[in-house]
Design an enzyme around this catalytic site. Structure first.
Site, mmCIF file in Angstrom:
data_model
loop_
_atom_site.group_PDB
_atom_site.id
_atom_site.type_symbol
_atom_site.label_atom_id
_atom_site.label_comp_id
_atom_site.label_asym_id
_atom_site.label_seq_id
_atom_site.Cartn_x
_atom_site.Cartn_y
_atom_site.Cartn_z
ATOM 1 N N HIS A 1 -57.888 60.426 7.222
ATOM 2 C CA HIS A 1 -56.797 60.872 8.088
ATOM 3 C C HIS A 1 -56.598 62.380 7.994
ATOM 4 C CE1 HIS A 1 -54.450 56.801 8.325
ATOM 5 N NE2 HIS A 1 -55.749 56.622 8.395
ATOM 6 N N HIS B 1 -53.908 45.036 10.915
ATOM 7 C CA HIS B 1 -52.763 45.288 11.796
ATOM 8 C C HIS B 1 -52.220 43.973 12.365
ATOM 9 C CE1 HIS B 1 -50.207 47.629 14.478
ATOM 10 N NE2 HIS B 1 -50.607 46.833 15.458
ATOM 11 N N ARG C 1 -37.111 53.240 9.293
ATOM 12 C CA ARG C 1 -37.745 52.776 8.052
ATOM 13 C C ARG C 1 -37.768 53.887 7.007
ATOM 14 N NH1 ARG C 1 -41.512 50.722 11.574
ATOM 15 N NH2 ARG C 1 -43.082 52.263 10.964
ATOM 16 N N ARG D 1 -58.183 58.444 17.317
ATOM 17 C CA ARG D 1 -59.083 57.765 16.386
ATOM 18 C C ARG D 1 -60.526 57.968 16.835
ATOM 19 N NH1 ARG D 1 -57.146 52.301 16.314
ATOM 20 N NH2 ARG D 1 -55.552 53.155 14.936
ATOM 21 N N SER E 1 -41.212 52.598 18.929
ATOM 22 C CA SER E 1 -41.997 52.581 17.699
ATOM 23 C C SER E 1 -41.670 53.798 16.829
ATOM 24 C CB SER E 1 -43.488 52.554 18.045
ATOM 25 O OG SER E 1 -44.267 52.557 16.891
ATOM 26 N N LYS F 1 -56.462 52.471 0.076
ATOM 27 C CA LYS F 1 -55.119 51.965 -0.227
ATOM 28 C C LYS F 1 -55.255 50.666 -1.019
ATOM 29 C CE LYS F 1 -52.527 53.865 3.667
ATOM 30 N NZ LYS F 1 -51.609 53.533 4.763
ATOM 31 N N GLU G 1 -52.007 62.800 14.515
ATOM 32 C CA GLU G 1 -52.785 62.195 13.443
ATOM 33 C C GLU G 1 -54.159 61.846 13.993
ATOM 34 O OE1 GLU G 1 -51.905 58.952 10.135
ATOM 35 O OE2 GLU G 1 -52.234 58.021 12.094
ATOM 36 N N ALA H 1 -59.367 47.230 9.977
ATOM 37 C CA ALA H 1 -58.023 47.764 10.245
ATOM 38 C C ALA H 1 -57.332 47.000 11.374
ATOM 39 C CB ALA H 1 -58.105 49.250 10.584
ATOM 40 N N LYS I 1 -47.432 57.305 20.746
ATOM 41 C CA LYS I 1 -46.526 56.276 20.219
ATOM 42 C C LYS I 1 -45.331 56.110 21.154
ATOM 43 C CE LYS I 1 -45.873 56.259 15.636
ATOM 44 N NZ LYS I 1 -46.340 54.986 15.118
#
Length: 192
Positions: free
Chosen positions: A112, A147, A48, A69, A41, A104, A131, A143, A37
């Site tokens: 995950h 996104h 947040r 991933r 970000s 979700k 992750e 996904a 990342k």
């Protein structure tokens, strides 16, 4: 440290997958993606979540600085890949979320794992968090679309017409994944 952690994670999972392939004469992985990342970000994520922008908070509260991933062809392979990762003698799994069994509200589907990756430094062992997302090709397609939509409406509420359609597509992704498992079972019958 995150660059080193990424290298350890990639090497460990690569070896475990090769061992699985050698043992089972079958590769459950279609392809793998990974990234670190960006600081921007990561700091946006801290803001947040309501944390002060410090390196300590970055290290403690951003658990996906390393993103890894694994994309499988079939839904049945997701569980195989989870077991492969669980067999690691290096990685420590600190949390898991099964968004396949419990999607979700948006319809997002994936499995995950948050893991701690060991760094064997001259001063001793340190750990960085990563992750790992495990999903099918169909889930990955959805996904990516989600996104793109989230980015387009960044900061705004997504219109219900868009979110409803996206959720409906998620149901079709689940149906597609289940049909692909059936197809895989049929193919195995002819292979045997």
């Amino acid at each position: 440290k995150y660059q080193m952690g990424m290298q350890v994670l990639c090497d460990d999972i690569d070896i475990l997958i090769k061992e699985y392939v050698n043992k089972n004469n079958y590769n459950p992985v279609n392809h793998i993606e990974h990234r670190i990342k960006t600081l921007k970000s990561a700091y946006d994520k801290l803001q947040r979540k309501g944390y002060e922008l410090t390196d300590t908070n970055l290290f403690e509260h951003v658990r996906d600085m390393i993103g890894y991933r694994i994309i499988c062809n079939f839904l049945s392979e997701v569980e195989d890949v989870v077991k492969i990762i669980e067999s690691s003698k290096q990685l420590r799994i600190i949390s898991r979320k099964d968004y396949i069994t419990h999607p979700k509200e948006t319809g997002y589907l994936s499995y995950h794992l948050i893991v701690e990756v060991p760094l064997y430094l001259s001063t001793g062992i340190e750990y960085v968090k990563a992750e790992i997302q495990i999903r099918t090709l169909a889930m990955n397609f959805w996904a990516a679309l989600d996104h793109k939509i989230q980015y387009k409406f960044s900061g705004e509420e997504i219109p219900s017409e868009v979110s409803d359609e996206l959720y409906d597509i998620s149901l079709k992704v689940t149906e597609l994944d289940n049909r692909m498992v059936t197809l895989n079972e049929i193919m195995k019958k002819y292979k045997d």
